[in-house]
Structure formats: C-alpha cells, structure tokens
Enzyme design. Structure first.
Site, PDB file in Angstrom:
ATOM      1  N   GLU A  68      31.167  47.680  36.940  1.00  0.00           N
ATOM      2  CA  GLU A  68      30.936  46.523  37.678  1.00  0.00           C
ATOM      3  C   GLU A  68      30.138  45.819  38.083  1.00  0.00           C
ATOM      4  OE1 GLU A  68      31.147  42.755  39.355  1.00  0.00           O
ATOM      5  OE2 GLU A  68      32.504  42.079  38.196  1.00  0.00           O
TER       6      GLU A  68
ATOM      7  N   ARG B 297      29.583  38.273  33.035  1.00  0.00           N
ATOM      8  CA  ARG B 297      29.354  39.288  34.177  1.00  0.00           C
ATOM      9  C   ARG B 297      28.296  39.291  33.201  1.00  0.00           C
ATOM     10  NH1 ARG B 297      32.679  37.129  36.415  1.00  0.00           N
ATOM     11  NH2 ARG B 297      34.114  38.024  37.651  1.00  0.00           N
TER      12      ARG B 297
ATOM     13  N   SER C  22      35.501  43.331  41.972  1.00  0.00           N
ATOM     14  CA  SER C  22      35.592  44.000  41.649  1.00  0.00           C
ATOM     15  C   SER C  22      35.152  44.842  40.718  1.00  0.00           C
ATOM     16  CB  SER C  22      36.043  42.762  40.066  1.00  0.00           C
ATOM     17  OG  SER C  22      37.510  42.207  40.307  1.00  0.00           O
TER      18      SER C  22
END
Ligand code: EPU
Length: 339
Positions: free
Chosen positions: A334, A164, A238
């Site tokens: 995130e 990520r 998420s």
C-alpha cells in the site's frame, strides 16, 4: 526558499528510517515552489514531494530533491444552513483537522480520526477507515500542475478516487503537487455506522445513537488499541491493500477456510482482509531483526528500531510469497516505495 543538502529525513518518515535527502526544502508560497521547481528542472534532479511521510518507504539515500509542502490554514469558504465548504492547506495535519472540524460543528470526517499524515496526502491514496473514505467529503482541490506550470482546480470526478487510489497514484503520478483541499461538510451529524467493530464498540458502552464526539472518541480508542502510534513505533499503517478477488475465487477459498474474513465489493467481487490472511499464515508478531509484524494487527509492519527499507521490503516479500502459496492471493504493497 533554501535548499538543505544531505538533509536528515528521519523525523519526516513515519517508519523512522534513517534517511538522507540530497537536496531538501520546505515551501508554503507558490513563488517558493516555482523557484524550487526551476532548480529541480535545471539540475535534472528526480523529485519527491513529501506530505506527512506516513505512507512512504524511503531508502537510506534519496537522490535529487525532496520538497515538503507546508501550506497552512483552515478557511470556511461557503457556510450554508446545513453544510459548509472548508478549504485546508495541504501542510495541515490530518488528525488536527478532524478535531478542529468537530469543534466547529462540521461533520463527515469523524471516522477518519487519528490517521497520520498531512491533508495534502489524503487525496493521493483516498484515505479511508471505519466505513468512510476521504472522497465521501471531498469537494475539490488546488494543485500545481507540473505540465502546464500553473495552479489548477480539480473536481472529485477528475481526481478519480477509488479504494486507496486516485489520479495522483495512477495515470497522473508525479504530475500534480497538491496545494490545498476543499471539503464539503455537514452541520447535521449523520453517523456512519457500517463498520462492525465501531458499532460493537459503541454498543459495549451502551451507546446506540452516538454523538459526533462519541464516534470520534470510539474511532480513536479502536485505532489506539489496534494500530501502533508512529511516534512510538515506526510504521505506515496498513502495509498491504486488502485484495479484491472474484466471487468464484472467494467461494472456493471459503470452502477451504470457513472463517475467512471478506466483504462484498463491487458486483461479483469480494474484498479479503489481508490482515486475516497474513495472520493465518503465521506472521502476526513475527520479528525479523530490526523490523517485524505488529502483534495486534498483522497488516502493519513495524520498525523495531534501526530498521531500513531493505530489511522491511525483504520481510514484505516473504509475507506476500507465503500468503500467495497458502491462499493463491497476491498482496499489493500500500505505501509508496521511493525511489
Ligand atoms: N484480522 C485478523 N488478524 C489480524 C488483523 C486483522 O484476523 O492480524 C481480521 C480482523 O479480525 C477483521 C479483519 O481482519 O475481521 C479486518 O481487520 P481490521 O478491521 O483491523 O481492518 P483491515 O481491513 O485490516 C482496513 C484498512 C485500515 C483501516 C481499517 C478500519 C486497508 C488496507 N486497511 O484494515 O486502514 O483503519 O480497515 O477501517 O484497507 C491504512 O490504510 O493504513 C489503515 C490502517
């Protein structure tokens, strides 16, 4: 290219928050982008470049300028016997691209079906799911460099992809505007079946040598059962990254919590399932007024309707405080929080 003042971005952020941008425009030609950037510089506006808006937490009023890159097109550049390089406009929808490649018999991105957002946003956080990351099929990209004021080509190595993570999120945040992305795909299908849930799902259907369509369909089914569709319930996938801890910390947690869900990461480190930690801390399905925690996947925060970034971030910080006091693990948000 035309600026729209006080533009409503409710439909442009997957949380569905009611958001107004001071100045907003869409561009799909490089001269339009350059004109827009001249205005941004002249007025000293802060700038947000919007992809699909599916990994963003926007506050009610966005100061300065927001630019949506709308470049379209899926073009095969090189077509060898068993592989192809395909160039895709940053404004193309990610999931539509995955479906289109499947139809073209080009493989590699099946496990990333149904990820919301645009192609141009995919490299920023190196989207990943079910054992595959975008970087596995990435070839290179073209971006507008705000420093040199021109288009540049960046290789996979230059993009510094991680979990990520990429150059665009870390050391060169704000420098590049992704214009098109090139993927290297295979005409021979080699399924990636490393994610237990995917293998189990296929096995339940009696499939152990799946076709690309079967993998694609299985990923879509699993996602639909666990993750809310942003078209129906506002969310950004998420909300926290899965935290990486040292082996020593993992082993001491494992002694206290035998069922803890973790996966081996790089040598000496483990990646913990943040969803499990949040779930164990009792947050799954928790509602806090207009926002909440999804009842099928504790890692996903949702807008119940009428929510905003203030309510959402307040909930997120309660969740991370409670996970930290229970497990001693810090959670990292995130999606990008802007401004
Ligand atoms: N779990 C729970 N309770 C929950 C949620 C999860 O106990 O409420 C446990 C599950 O039982 C499972 C483990 O945690 O054993 C992992 O859960 P899951 O397989 O759903 O995946 P995840 O680690 O929570 C990551 C990605 C997702 C991606 C899936 C599948 C991150 C931050 N998230 O989620 O990506 O779809 O794996 O590969 O890495 C996204 O980035 O937006 C996203 C949705």
């Amino acid at each position: 290219m035309q600026w729209q003042n006080n533009a409503d971005l409710t439909a442009q952020n997957s949380f569905g928050f009611s958001v107004t941008a001071e100045h907003y425009c869409k561009v799909d030609q490089i001269d339009q982008l350059e004109d827009a950037l001249k205005d941004v510089e002249e007025h000293g506006w802060p700038l947000l470049v919007l992809g699909g808006g599916s990994n963003l937490v926007l506050s009610e009023k966005i100061p300065g300028a927001v630019i949506s890159v709308m470049t379209q097109g899926v073009n095969v550049l090189v077509d060898d016997e068993d592989s192809a390089i395909v160039e895709v406009g940053a404004g193309e929808n990610w999931h539509d691209l995955v479906g289109q490649l499947l139809q073209m018999g080009l493989h590699g991105l099946e496990n990333l079906a149904l990820i919301p957002g645009n192609v141009g946003a995919a490299p920023v956080q190196n989207i990943g799911a079910y054992g595959v990351e975008m970087s596995d099929c990435f070839h290179s990209l073209t971006a507008y460099d705000m420093q040199t004021k021109g288009l540049v080509q960046l290789s996979a190595e230059e993009c510094r992809f991680g979990y990520r993570d990429s150059l665009f999120k870390s050391i060169e945040k704000g420098r590049y505007i992704i214009w098109s992305v090139r993927f290297c795909l295979s005409s021979i299908f080699k399924p990636v079946l490393t994610y237990r849930g995917l293998v189990d799902y296929l096995a339940e259907q009696g499939i152990n040598q799946p076709s690309s369509h079967q993998v694609y369909k299985a990923v879509c089914d699993i996602r639909m059962s666990k993750l809310p569709s942003p078209a129906i319930i506002g969310n950004a996938g998420s909300f926290f990254e899965n935290p990486v801890v040292s082996e020593a910390d993992f082993l001491s947690l494992k002694l206290r919590y035998q069922n803890i869900v973790a996966f081996k990461d790089r040598a000496g480190f483990y990646k913990l399932a943040a969803g499990w930690l949040i779930d164990q801390a009792g947050w799954k399905g928790h509602i806090a007024g207009s926002v909440g925690v999804y009842d099928q996947q504790a890692l996903v925060l949702i807008n119940k309707g009428g929510g905003d970034s203030v309510a959402l971030l307040a909930l997120a910080s309660k969740i991370s405080d409670s996970v930290e006091s229970a497990f001693g693990v810090k959670l990292k948000i995130e999606p990008r929080v802007y401004p």
